[in-house]
Design an enzyme around this catalytic site. Structure first.
Site, PDB file in Angstrom:
ATOM      1  CG  HIS A   3      42.488  46.647  48.390  1.00 39.59           C
ATOM      2  ND1 HIS A   3      42.098  46.374  49.682  1.00 39.59           N
ATOM      3  CD2 HIS A   3      41.510  46.118  47.589  1.00 39.59           C
ATOM      4  CE1 HIS A   3      40.946  45.714  49.665  1.00 39.59           C
ATOM      5  NE2 HIS A   3      40.573  45.558  48.410  1.00 39.59           N
ATOM      6  CD  GLU A   4      41.292  46.390  43.577  1.00 43.94           C
ATOM      7  OE1 GLU A   4      41.184  45.211  43.190  1.00 43.94           O
ATOM      8  OE2 GLU A   4      40.392  46.979  44.205  1.00 43.94           O
TER       9      GLU A   4
ATOM     10  CG  HIS B 278      41.508  41.569  45.652  1.00 44.33           C
ATOM     11  ND1 HIS B 278      41.121  40.766  46.704  1.00 44.33           N
ATOM     12  CD2 HIS B 278      41.017  42.815  45.925  1.00 44.33           C
ATOM     13  CE1 HIS B 278      40.426  41.494  47.574  1.00 44.33           C
ATOM     14  NE2 HIS B 278      40.364  42.735  47.135  1.00 44.33           N
TER      15      HIS B 278
END
Length: 419
Positions: A18-19, A22
Protein backbone atom coordinates in the site's frame (compact mmCIF):
# COMPACT_ATOMS: atom_id res chain seq x y z
CA UNK A 1 3.24 -18.43 17.78
CA UNK A 2 2.56 -19.43 14.16
CA UNK A 3 -0.56 -17.25 14.21
CA UNK A 4 1.45 -14.21 15.37
CA UNK A 5 4.10 -14.75 12.68
CA UNK A 6 1.42 -15.18 10.00
CA UNK A 7 -0.34 -12.02 11.18
CA UNK A 8 2.90 -9.99 11.06
CA UNK A 9 3.77 -11.29 7.57
CA UNK A 10 0.29 -10.66 6.12
CA UNK A 11 -0.09 -7.24 7.73
CA UNK A 12 3.46 -6.27 6.79
CA UNK A 13 3.00 -7.21 3.12
CA UNK A 14 -0.32 -5.33 2.90
CA UNK A 15 1.21 -2.18 4.42
CA UNK A 16 4.41 -2.28 2.34
CA UNK A 17 2.48 -2.77 -0.90
CA UNK A 18 0.00 0.00 0.00
CA UNK A 19 2.62 2.54 1.06
CA UNK A 20 4.88 1.71 -1.89
CA UNK A 21 2.07 2.85 -4.18
CA UNK A 22 2.01 6.26 -2.50
CA UNK A 23 5.83 6.39 -2.45
CA UNK A 24 6.36 5.47 -6.11
CA UNK A 25 3.82 7.87 -7.59
CA UNK A 26 4.82 10.70 -5.23
CA UNK A 27 8.37 10.39 -6.59
CA UNK A 28 7.04 10.23 -10.16
CA UNK A 29 4.98 13.38 -9.50
CA UNK A 30 8.05 15.29 -8.33
CA UNK A 31 7.11 15.25 -4.64
CA UNK A 32 9.95 14.91 -2.14
CA UNK A 33 9.34 11.87 0.05
CA UNK A 34 10.83 12.54 3.47
CA UNK A 35 10.40 9.03 4.88
CA UNK A 36 9.18 5.58 3.93
CA UNK A 37 8.50 3.81 7.23
CA UNK A 38 7.55 0.20 7.87
CA UNK A 39 6.09 -0.24 11.34
CA UNK A 40 5.56 2.34 14.06
CA UNK A 41 7.47 3.49 17.14
CA UNK A 42 11.26 3.68 17.67
CA UNK A 43 13.59 3.11 14.72
CA UNK A 44 15.40 -0.22 14.43
CA UNK A 45 17.10 0.51 11.11
CA UNK A 46 17.38 3.55 8.86
CA UNK A 47 19.00 4.45 5.54
CA UNK A 48 19.00 7.66 3.48
CA UNK A 49 19.17 7.37 -0.31
CA UNK A 50 20.66 9.91 -2.72
CA UNK A 51 17.24 11.45 -3.29
CA UNK A 52 16.95 12.40 0.37
CA UNK A 53 14.38 9.75 1.35
CA UNK A 54 14.83 8.14 4.76
CA UNK A 55 13.90 4.44 4.82
CA UNK A 56 13.10 3.20 8.32
CA UNK A 57 12.14 -0.09 9.93
CA UNK A 58 10.37 0.55 13.22
CA UNK A 59 9.81 -1.58 16.30
CA UNK A 60 6.04 -2.15 16.25
CA UNK A 61 5.00 -4.23 13.19
CA UNK A 62 1.66 -2.42 12.95
CA UNK A 63 1.18 -0.03 10.07
CA UNK A 64 3.60 2.21 8.25
CA UNK A 65 3.59 5.49 6.41
CA UNK A 66 5.04 7.67 3.68
CA UNK A 67 5.87 11.19 4.87
CA UNK A 68 5.93 13.76 2.06
CA UNK A 69 7.34 17.27 2.04
CA UNK A 70 4.64 19.85 2.69
CA UNK A 71 2.47 17.55 4.81
CA UNK A 72 1.73 18.72 8.33
CA UNK A 73 4.46 20.38 10.36
CA UNK A 74 7.23 19.82 7.84
CA UNK A 75 9.12 23.11 8.05
CA UNK A 76 12.56 23.34 9.64
CA UNK A 77 12.90 26.42 11.81
CA UNK A 78 16.26 28.08 12.47
CA UNK A 79 16.23 30.56 15.33
CA UNK A 80 18.00 33.90 14.90
CA UNK A 81 21.55 33.67 16.20
CA UNK A 82 21.73 29.88 15.85
CA UNK A 83 25.32 28.78 15.17
CA UNK A 84 25.64 26.80 11.96
CA UNK A 85 28.36 25.53 9.69
CA UNK A 86 27.91 25.72 5.92
CA UNK A 87 29.40 23.38 3.36
CA UNK A 88 29.65 24.88 -0.13
CA UNK A 89 29.74 23.11 -3.48
CA UNK A 90 32.01 23.98 -6.42
CA UNK A 91 29.57 26.67 -7.61
CA UNK A 92 29.62 28.38 -4.22
CA UNK A 93 26.09 27.25 -3.31
CA UNK A 94 25.39 25.91 0.17
CA UNK A 95 24.92 22.14 -0.06
CA UNK A 96 24.80 21.42 3.68
CA UNK A 97 23.61 23.44 6.67
CA UNK A 98 24.85 21.88 9.91
CA UNK A 99 23.01 22.94 13.07
CA UNK A 100 24.41 20.09 15.17
CA UNK A 101 27.33 20.62 17.50
CA UNK A 102 28.03 16.88 17.56
CA UNK A 103 28.74 16.58 13.82
CA UNK A 104 31.24 19.34 13.13
CA UNK A 105 33.10 19.55 9.81
CA UNK A 106 36.43 21.39 10.11
CA UNK A 107 36.30 22.41 6.42
CA UNK A 108 32.89 24.09 6.72
CA UNK A 109 32.14 27.79 7.04
CA UNK A 110 30.93 28.91 10.51
CA UNK A 111 27.95 31.28 10.62
CA UNK A 112 25.44 32.71 13.10
CA UNK A 113 22.16 32.65 11.19
CA UNK A 114 20.13 35.88 11.05
CA UNK A 115 17.74 34.98 8.22
CA UNK A 116 16.90 32.29 5.70
CA UNK A 117 14.45 31.22 2.98
CA UNK A 118 14.71 27.55 2.14
CA UNK A 119 11.46 27.29 0.17
CA UNK A 120 11.31 30.14 -2.36
CA UNK A 121 14.46 32.27 -2.67
CA UNK A 122 16.74 29.48 -1.41
CA UNK A 123 19.15 31.65 0.55
CA UNK A 124 20.67 31.88 4.02
CA UNK A 125 22.02 35.02 5.70
CA UNK A 126 24.17 35.37 8.79
CA UNK A 127 27.27 36.70 10.47
CA UNK A 128 30.54 35.30 9.18
CA UNK A 129 33.52 36.74 11.05
CA UNK A 130 31.28 39.64 12.20
CA UNK A 131 30.33 40.43 8.59
CA UNK A 132 26.78 39.85 7.28
CA UNK A 133 26.80 37.59 4.24
CA UNK A 134 24.13 35.90 2.15
CA UNK A 135 24.66 32.61 0.35
CA UNK A 136 22.53 30.88 -2.25
CA UNK A 137 21.36 27.43 -1.18
CA UNK A 138 21.40 24.48 -3.60
CA UNK A 139 18.02 23.02 -4.52
CA UNK A 140 19.00 19.61 -3.09
CA UNK A 141 20.82 20.91 -0.02
CA UNK A 142 20.49 19.14 3.33
CA UNK A 143 20.12 20.30 6.92
CA UNK A 144 21.70 18.52 9.86
CA UNK A 145 19.32 19.22 12.73
CA UNK A 146 20.44 19.70 16.34
CA UNK A 147 19.82 16.02 17.16
CA UNK A 148 22.04 14.92 14.25
CA UNK A 149 19.22 13.97 11.85
CA UNK A 150 20.04 14.99 8.27
CA UNK A 151 17.15 15.84 5.93
CA UNK A 152 16.78 17.50 2.54
CA UNK A 153 15.35 20.98 2.28
CA UNK A 154 11.95 21.16 0.61
CA UNK A 155 11.66 23.98 -1.94
CA UNK A 156 8.08 24.83 -2.91
CA UNK A 157 8.26 22.93 -6.20
CA UNK A 158 8.83 19.57 -4.46
CA UNK A 159 6.14 19.97 -1.79
CA UNK A 160 2.95 17.90 -1.96
CA UNK A 161 0.54 20.83 -2.19
CA UNK A 162 2.37 22.30 -5.19
CA UNK A 163 2.34 19.14 -7.30
CA UNK A 164 -0.23 18.98 -10.11
CA UNK A 165 -3.76 17.89 -9.19
CA UNK A 166 -3.28 14.82 -11.38
CA UNK A 167 -0.04 13.99 -9.59
CA UNK A 168 -1.62 14.32 -6.15
CA UNK A 169 -4.70 12.34 -7.20
CA UNK A 170 -2.71 9.38 -8.53
CA UNK A 171 -0.42 9.54 -5.49
CA UNK A 172 -3.42 9.24 -3.17
CA UNK A 173 -5.12 6.56 -5.29
CA UNK A 174 -1.96 4.46 -5.74
CA UNK A 175 -2.11 2.90 -2.27
CA UNK A 176 -5.56 1.33 -2.71
CA UNK A 177 -4.72 0.55 -6.34
CA UNK A 178 -1.70 -1.49 -5.22
CA UNK A 179 -3.89 -3.38 -2.75
CA UNK A 180 -6.30 -4.28 -5.57
CA UNK A 181 -3.40 -5.44 -7.74
CA UNK A 182 -1.95 -7.53 -4.90
CA UNK A 183 -5.35 -9.12 -4.22
CA UNK A 184 -5.81 -10.04 -7.88
CA UNK A 185 -2.27 -11.45 -8.20
CA UNK A 186 -2.63 -13.56 -5.03
CA UNK A 187 -6.04 -14.88 -6.12
CA UNK A 188 -4.56 -15.87 -9.51
CA UNK A 189 -1.64 -17.56 -7.70
CA UNK A 190 -4.14 -19.38 -5.50
CA UNK A 191 -6.02 -20.72 -8.53
CA UNK A 192 -2.74 -21.97 -10.03
CA UNK A 193 -1.81 -23.68 -6.75
CA UNK A 194 -5.22 -25.35 -6.62
CA UNK A 195 -4.72 -26.64 -10.16
CA UNK A 196 -7.50 -24.64 -11.77
CA UNK A 197 -10.86 -22.97 -11.34
CA UNK A 198 -13.97 -24.99 -10.40
CA UNK A 199 -16.16 -25.55 -13.47
CA UNK A 200 -19.71 -25.21 -12.16
CA UNK A 201 -21.17 -25.51 -15.67
CA UNK A 202 -20.00 -29.14 -15.98
CA UNK A 203 -21.23 -32.39 -14.43
CA UNK A 204 -17.70 -33.85 -14.35
CA UNK A 205 -16.48 -34.30 -10.78
CA UNK A 206 -13.38 -34.66 -8.62
CA UNK A 207 -13.75 -37.50 -6.15
CA UNK A 208 -12.65 -36.99 -2.55
CA UNK A 209 -10.46 -39.72 -1.10
CA UNK A 210 -12.38 -42.07 1.23
CA UNK A 211 -15.60 -40.22 0.45
CA UNK A 212 -18.95 -41.85 -0.27
CA UNK A 213 -18.54 -41.64 -4.06
CA UNK A 214 -14.99 -43.07 -3.94
CA UNK A 215 -16.20 -46.04 -1.89
CA UNK A 216 -18.90 -46.66 -4.50
CA UNK A 217 -16.30 -46.79 -7.30
CA UNK A 218 -16.37 -43.29 -8.84
CA UNK A 219 -13.08 -41.77 -10.00
CA UNK A 220 -11.83 -38.30 -10.90
CA UNK A 221 -13.36 -36.80 -14.05
CA UNK A 222 -16.31 -39.21 -14.07
CA UNK A 223 -19.51 -37.60 -15.31
CA UNK A 224 -22.57 -37.81 -13.04
CA UNK A 225 -25.70 -37.75 -15.21
CA UNK A 226 -28.45 -38.56 -12.68
CA UNK A 227 -29.11 -38.96 -8.94
CA UNK A 228 -32.20 -40.93 -7.92
CA UNK A 229 -33.64 -40.15 -11.34
CA UNK A 230 -32.99 -36.40 -11.13
CA UNK A 231 -31.14 -35.29 -14.27
CA UNK A 232 -27.71 -33.71 -13.69
CA UNK A 233 -26.00 -31.48 -16.29
CA UNK A 234 -24.13 -29.02 -14.03
CA UNK A 235 -22.76 -28.65 -10.51
CA UNK A 236 -25.87 -26.74 -9.41
CA UNK A 237 -28.02 -29.61 -10.72
CA UNK A 238 -25.87 -32.04 -8.75
CA UNK A 239 -26.18 -30.20 -5.42
CA UNK A 240 -29.94 -29.78 -5.88
CA UNK A 241 -30.31 -33.47 -6.79
CA UNK A 242 -28.37 -34.56 -3.69
CA UNK A 243 -30.55 -32.28 -1.56
CA UNK A 244 -33.77 -33.70 -3.03
CA UNK A 245 -32.59 -37.31 -2.87
CA UNK A 246 -31.53 -37.07 0.79
CA UNK A 247 -34.44 -35.00 2.07
CA UNK A 248 -36.15 -37.96 3.77
CA UNK A 249 -33.17 -40.30 3.83
CA UNK A 250 -32.89 -42.81 6.68
CA UNK A 251 -29.64 -43.48 8.62
CA UNK A 252 -28.54 -46.49 6.56
CA UNK A 253 -30.25 -45.77 3.22
CA UNK A 254 -28.46 -45.17 -0.07
CA UNK A 255 -29.16 -43.15 -3.20
CA UNK A 256 -28.71 -44.17 -6.83
CA UNK A 257 -25.99 -42.36 -8.74
CA UNK A 258 -25.79 -42.82 -12.50
CA UNK A 259 -22.48 -41.76 -14.03
CA UNK A 260 -20.45 -42.09 -17.19
CA UNK A 261 -16.88 -43.38 -16.96
CA UNK A 262 -14.73 -44.05 -20.03
CA UNK A 263 -17.87 -43.76 -22.20
CA UNK A 264 -19.65 -46.46 -20.17
CA UNK A 265 -22.82 -45.71 -18.21
CA UNK A 266 -22.98 -47.14 -14.69
CA UNK A 267 -25.41 -46.93 -11.77
CA UNK A 268 -24.22 -47.51 -8.21
CA UNK A 269 -25.63 -47.18 -4.70
CA UNK A 270 -23.97 -44.40 -2.71
CA UNK A 271 -24.40 -43.91 1.03
CA UNK A 272 -24.27 -40.12 1.62
CA UNK A 273 -22.31 -38.76 4.58
CA UNK A 274 -24.03 -36.34 6.93
CA UNK A 275 -22.29 -33.08 7.86
CA UNK A 276 -24.26 -30.91 10.28
CA UNK A 277 -27.72 -30.75 8.67
CA UNK A 278 -26.72 -31.57 5.10
CA UNK A 279 -25.63 -34.67 3.19
CA UNK A 280 -22.68 -34.93 0.80
CA UNK A 281 -21.51 -37.68 -1.51
CA UNK A 282 -17.80 -36.77 -1.47
CA UNK A 283 -17.34 -35.02 -4.79
CA UNK A 284 -16.16 -31.58 -5.91
CA UNK A 285 -16.70 -29.67 -9.13
CA UNK A 286 -14.17 -30.46 -11.85
CA UNK A 287 -11.48 -27.90 -12.65
CA UNK A 288 -10.87 -25.72 -15.69
CA UNK A 289 -7.10 -26.09 -16.03
CA UNK A 290 -6.22 -23.95 -19.05
CA UNK A 291 -3.82 -21.04 -18.51
CA UNK A 292 -6.45 -18.53 -19.60
CA UNK A 293 -9.05 -20.22 -17.38
CA UNK A 294 -6.76 -19.86 -14.36
CA UNK A 295 -6.12 -16.16 -15.04
CA UNK A 296 -9.81 -15.44 -15.53
CA UNK A 297 -10.60 -17.57 -12.48
CA UNK A 298 -8.34 -15.44 -10.30
CA UNK A 299 -9.97 -12.27 -11.62
CA UNK A 300 -13.40 -13.78 -11.00
CA UNK A 301 -12.48 -14.60 -7.38
CA UNK A 302 -11.15 -11.07 -6.85
CA UNK A 303 -14.32 -9.51 -8.24
CA UNK A 304 -16.49 -11.84 -6.17
CA UNK A 305 -14.67 -10.84 -2.95
CA UNK A 306 -14.85 -7.15 -3.87
CA UNK A 307 -18.59 -7.45 -4.52
CA UNK A 308 -19.05 -9.21 -1.17
CA UNK A 309 -17.11 -6.46 0.63
CA UNK A 310 -19.11 -3.71 -1.11
CA UNK A 311 -22.36 -5.40 -0.06
CA UNK A 312 -21.06 -5.62 3.51
CA UNK A 313 -20.16 -1.92 3.37
CA UNK A 314 -23.66 -1.13 2.14
CA UNK A 315 -25.09 -3.13 5.04
CA UNK A 316 -22.83 -1.26 7.44
CA UNK A 317 -24.15 2.08 6.22
CA UNK A 318 -27.81 1.06 6.47
CA UNK A 319 -27.43 -0.69 9.82
CA UNK A 320 -24.23 0.27 11.68
CA UNK A 321 -22.87 -2.21 14.21
CA UNK A 322 -19.38 -2.66 15.67
CA UNK A 323 -19.85 -6.41 15.22
CA UNK A 324 -19.70 -5.84 11.45
CA UNK A 325 -16.22 -4.31 11.76
CA UNK A 326 -12.86 -5.86 12.57
CA UNK A 327 -9.52 -4.35 13.56
CA UNK A 328 -6.01 -5.75 14.17
CA UNK A 329 -7.28 -8.17 16.86
CA UNK A 330 -9.87 -9.67 14.50
CA UNK A 331 -7.22 -9.81 11.78
CA UNK A 332 -4.89 -11.69 14.15
CA UNK A 333 -7.68 -14.16 14.95
CA UNK A 334 -8.32 -14.78 11.23
CA UNK A 335 -4.55 -15.12 10.59
CA UNK A 336 -4.27 -17.68 13.37
CA UNK A 337 -7.11 -19.77 11.91
CA UNK A 338 -5.68 -19.50 8.38
CA UNK A 339 -2.21 -20.56 9.58
CA UNK A 340 -3.68 -23.75 11.04
CA UNK A 341 -5.41 -24.55 7.72
CA UNK A 342 -2.30 -24.21 5.54
CA UNK A 343 -0.76 -22.05 2.83
CA UNK A 344 -3.83 -21.80 0.60
CA UNK A 345 -5.93 -20.45 3.47
CA UNK A 346 -3.23 -17.89 4.30
CA UNK A 347 -3.05 -16.73 0.67
CA UNK A 348 -6.84 -16.54 0.44
CA UNK A 349 -6.97 -14.41 3.60
CA UNK A 350 -4.19 -12.13 2.35
CA UNK A 351 -5.95 -11.58 -0.99
CA UNK A 352 -9.29 -10.88 0.68
CA UNK A 353 -7.78 -8.47 3.23
CA UNK A 354 -5.82 -6.67 0.51
CA UNK A 355 -8.97 -5.97 -1.50
CA UNK A 356 -10.78 -5.08 1.72
CA UNK A 357 -8.05 -2.58 2.63
CA UNK A 358 -8.17 -1.04 -0.84
CA UNK A 359 -11.94 -0.52 -0.72
CA UNK A 360 -11.89 0.74 2.89
CA UNK A 361 -9.22 3.33 2.08
CA UNK A 362 -11.33 4.71 -0.77
CA UNK A 363 -14.18 5.65 1.58
CA UNK A 364 -14.38 9.48 1.31
CA UNK A 365 -13.57 10.16 4.97
CA UNK A 366 -10.90 12.77 5.80
CA UNK A 367 -7.60 11.09 6.83
CA UNK A 368 -8.30 8.15 4.48
CA UNK A 369 -7.06 8.12 0.89
CA UNK A 370 -10.66 8.48 -0.30
CA UNK A 371 -11.00 11.73 1.65
CA UNK A 372 -7.82 13.11 0.08
CA UNK A 373 -9.00 12.08 -3.39
CA UNK A 374 -12.33 13.82 -2.75
CA UNK A 375 -10.49 17.04 -1.85
CA UNK A 376 -8.39 16.70 -5.02
CA UNK A 377 -11.58 16.40 -7.08
CA UNK A 378 -13.19 19.40 -5.32
CA UNK A 379 -10.06 21.44 -6.03
CA UNK A 380 -10.14 20.40 -9.69
CA UNK A 381 -13.81 21.45 -9.98
CA UNK A 382 -13.25 24.78 -8.17
CA UNK A 383 -10.04 25.38 -10.11
CA UNK A 384 -8.37 26.76 -7.03
CA UNK A 385 -6.67 25.05 -4.10
CA UNK A 386 -8.36 24.44 -0.77
CA UNK A 387 -6.75 26.52 1.97
CA UNK A 388 -4.10 24.53 3.82
CA UNK A 389 -5.63 25.50 7.17
CA UNK A 390 -9.06 24.25 6.05
CA UNK A 391 -7.60 21.00 4.73
CA UNK A 392 -5.65 20.54 7.98
CA UNK A 393 -8.77 20.99 10.13
CA UNK A 394 -10.79 18.59 7.95
CA UNK A 395 -8.00 15.99 8.13
CA UNK A 396 -7.68 16.43 11.90
CA UNK A 397 -11.41 15.82 12.31
CA UNK A 398 -11.13 12.69 10.19
CA UNK A 399 -8.19 11.42 12.24
CA UNK A 400 -10.15 11.97 15.47
CA UNK A 401 -13.12 10.00 14.08
CA UNK A 402 -10.84 7.15 12.94
CA UNK A 403 -9.00 6.99 16.29
CA UNK A 404 -12.26 6.79 18.26
CA UNK A 405 -13.63 4.17 15.84
CA UNK A 406 -10.44 2.11 15.99
CA UNK A 407 -10.44 2.11 19.81
CA UNK A 408 -14.09 1.01 19.85
CA UNK A 409 -13.53 -1.70 17.22
CA UNK A 410 -10.39 -3.02 18.95
CA UNK A 411 -12.16 -3.21 22.32
CA UNK A 412 -15.10 -5.00 20.70
CA UNK A 413 -12.69 -7.44 18.99
CA UNK A 414 -10.91 -8.19 22.28
CA UNK A 415 -14.20 -8.94 24.03
CA UNK A 416 -15.39 -11.07 21.10
CA UNK A 417 -12.18 -13.07 20.55
CA UNK A 418 -10.82 -13.56 24.06
CA UNK A 419 -13.90 -13.47 26.30
Amino acid sequence: MLGIITFIIIFGILVIVHEFGHFYFAKKSGILVREFAIGMGPKIFSHVDQGGTLYTLRMLPLGGYVRMAGWGDDKTEIKTGTPASLTLNEQGFVKRINLSQSKLDPTSLPMHVTGYDLEDQLSITGLVLEETKTYKVAHDATIVEEDGTEIRIAPLDVQYQNASIGGRLITNFAGPMNNFILGIVVFILLVFLQGGMPDFSSNHVRVQENGAAAKAGLRDNDQIVAINGYKVTSWNDLTEAVDLATRDLGPSQTIKVTYKSHQRLKTVAVKPQKHAKTYTIGVKASLKTGFKDKLLGGLELAWSRAFTILNALKGLITGFSLNKLGGPVAMYDMSNQAAQNGLESVLSLMAMLSINLGIFNLIPIPALDGGKILMNIIEAIRRKPIKQETEAYITLAGVAIMVVLMIAVTWNDIMRVFF
